[in-house]
Design an enzyme around this catalytic site. Sequence first.
Site, PDB file in Angstrom:
ATOM      1  N   CYS A   1      30.036  18.401  24.332  1.00 36.44           N
ATOM      2  CA  CYS A   1      30.495  17.065  24.747  1.00 36.44           C
ATOM      3  C   CYS A   1      31.999  17.074  25.034  1.00 36.44           C
ATOM      4  O   CYS A   1      32.782  17.688  24.305  1.00 36.44           O
ATOM      5  CB  CYS A   1      30.157  16.042  23.661  1.00 36.44           C
ATOM      6  SG  CYS A   1      30.574  14.358  24.140  1.00 36.44           S
TER       7      CYS A   1
ATOM      8  N   CYS B   1      35.574  13.054  19.283  1.00 38.45           N
ATOM      9  CA  CYS B   1      35.271  12.307  18.046  1.00 38.45           C
ATOM     10  C   CYS B   1      35.409  13.282  16.863  1.00 38.45           C
ATOM     11  O   CYS B   1      34.686  14.286  16.801  1.00 38.45           O
ATOM     12  CB  CYS B   1      33.870  11.721  18.118  1.00 38.45           C
ATOM     13  SG  CYS B   1      33.574  10.843  19.670  1.00 38.45           S
TER      14      CYS B   1
ATOM     15  N   CYS C   1      32.439  14.846  14.846  1.00 37.01           N
ATOM     16  CA  CYS C   1      31.205  15.273  15.518  1.00 37.01           C
ATOM     17  C   CYS C   1      31.144  16.765  15.833  1.00 37.01           C
ATOM     18  O   CYS C   1      32.049  17.319  16.469  1.00 37.01           O
ATOM     19  CB  CYS C   1      31.033  14.466  16.805  1.00 37.01           C
ATOM     20  SG  CYS C   1      29.460  14.803  17.613  1.00 37.01           S
TER      21      CYS C   1
ATOM     22  N   CYS D   1      14.163   7.727  18.954  1.00 37.97           N
ATOM     23  CA  CYS D   1      15.532   7.606  19.444  1.00 37.97           C
ATOM     24  C   CYS D   1      16.001   8.927  20.044  1.00 37.97           C
ATOM     25  O   CYS D   1      16.000   9.950  19.358  1.00 37.97           O
ATOM     26  CB  CYS D   1      16.443   7.168  18.305  1.00 37.97           C
ATOM     27  SG  CYS D   1      18.155   7.014  18.819  1.00 37.97           S
TER      28      CYS D   1
ATOM     29  N   CYS E   1      14.492   4.056  21.847  1.00 39.85           N
ATOM     30  CA  CYS E   1      15.936   3.888  21.744  1.00 39.85           C
ATOM     31  C   CYS E   1      16.591   5.094  22.408  1.00 39.85           C
ATOM     32  O   CYS E   1      16.077   6.208  22.316  1.00 39.85           O
ATOM     33  CB  CYS E   1      16.310   3.810  20.269  1.00 39.85           C
ATOM     34  SG  CYS E   1      18.087   3.809  19.984  1.00 39.85           S
TER      35      CYS E   1
ATOM     36  N   CYS F   1      21.802  -1.534  19.051  1.00 42.19           N
ATOM     37  CA  CYS F   1      21.850  -0.858  17.761  1.00 42.19           C
ATOM     38  C   CYS F   1      23.287  -0.363  17.636  1.00 42.19           C
ATOM     39  O   CYS F   1      23.711   0.495  18.404  1.00 42.19           O
ATOM     40  CB  CYS F   1      20.860   0.314  17.778  1.00 42.19           C
ATOM     41  SG  CYS F   1      21.074   1.437  16.377  1.00 42.19           S
TER      42      CYS F   1
ATOM     43  N   ARG G   1      20.055   0.374   8.966  1.00 33.58           N
ATOM     44  CA  ARG G   1      19.506   1.735   8.885  1.00 33.58           C
ATOM     45  C   ARG G   1      20.403   2.634   8.047  1.00 33.58           C
ATOM     46  O   ARG G   1      21.568   2.859   8.404  1.00 33.58           O
ATOM     47  CB  ARG G   1      19.330   2.299  10.310  1.00 33.58           C
ATOM     48  CG  ARG G   1      18.588   3.617  10.370  1.00 33.58           C
ATOM     49  CD  ARG G   1      18.110   3.938  11.777  1.00 33.58           C
ATOM     50  NE  ARG G   1      17.255   2.876  12.295  1.00 33.58           N
ATOM     51  CZ  ARG G   1      17.555   2.108  13.342  1.00 33.58           C
ATOM     52  NH1 ARG G   1      18.654   2.297  14.007  1.00 33.58           N
ATOM     53  NH2 ARG G   1      16.726   1.157  13.720  1.00 33.58           N
TER      54      ARG G   1
END
Length: 331
Positions: free
Chosen positions: A47, A51, A54, A91, A124, A184, A256
């Site tokens: 990616c 972040c 991550c 998801c 999702c 979400c 969740r």
Amino acid sequence: MKFQDLKSLYELPFFELLARAREVHDVHWPKNEIQLCTLLSIKTGGCSEDCSYCAQSARYKSGVDAERLMPKCDILERAQAAKENGSTRFCMGAAWKGVKKDTKRFDEVIDIVKSVSKLGMEVCTTLGELGPEEAKSLKDAGVTAYNHNIDTSPEHYPNIVSTHTFEDRLNTIRNVQDAGMSVCSGGILGLGETVDDRLKMLEILSNFNPAPESIPINKLMPMPGTPLAGANPVDTFDVARTIACARVSVPKAKIRLSAGRTALSEEAQALCFFAGANSIFYGDKLLTAKNPQSAQDLKLLKKLGISPQSPNPEMESPEINSELPLAPQNA
Ligand code: SAM
Ligand code: DTB
Ligand code: SF4
């Protein structure tokens, strides 16, 4: 809910806070059920974003290699298996900054969503940034909810991510709401934030209009090679307090209990369920990190007398409250 009210709530004696949250929980969720959601990383690693929690960012040596988008037939097999194992929500996550229409990548995802949505689970996706048109196409293809976390307070966000802004996150969420998908959105505990940062995050989530349909609360899983690999773990009571505040401030949302359950004992998880958590990721892997074994989760639910929630493929997104301004944005 206002920050000061959340703060007064958070600072109540622990059992008083739990009692308040449980009271709200029982009114809105009287059934003693927990939703089981299956997560699948359909495009892992590589990616462009930074972040700092991550493992999928290309900037860190986390040991997660960049992969291509999974073939549709493999995804369908996993979705079918998830359904057979009792999951009511599937998801699909992708390690992208975002998606753009008229690209091969986006067309492939739309095609995947169309097939998965025929299986009768809530669908999702979490693919990063979306514009209004991408959001509309995903909705039309059968996505019921879009996951896009705000993760922490606006003030702390720039300490965690530099390649996109908190505003960018809110824009995508607005586009998701305008397209008629459920939102979400939640966050991570353990990013070096203060309690006030957590409560500012909840203040923003609880003022979304329409309200978020679900709120994932992740406990940071420190991933080797990432800047937050050595972060201090969050205390279980702080996790439970945050969940209780989320329950009181967004009574109808599914809360969740997401990443980080492998670091929580059965008793700690039970405390989080008591505080208002009523959904988990089910299956032994999250995106790249570990999750408890399914058999272990079923055993825990049985011990607690909690049943898996029945499917609701016709899920409608929460309605706009016409007495409040549209939020985020246009507020
Ligand atoms: N790329 C998309 C995005 O950023 O929205 C979707 C995938 S991203 C991995 C989804 C969420 O997973 C993040 O917003 C974060 O809340 C959570 N997450 C990622 N890594 C985590 C970690 N190490 N521990 C806890 N939560 C994590
Ligand atoms: C969310 O809030 N948590 C899930 C889901 N949304 C996509 C992701 C958790 C990821 C945990 C770290 C990993 O597996 O790499
Ligand atoms: Fe990319 Fe999402 Fe990971 Fe950020 S959280 S690095 S956007 S996959």
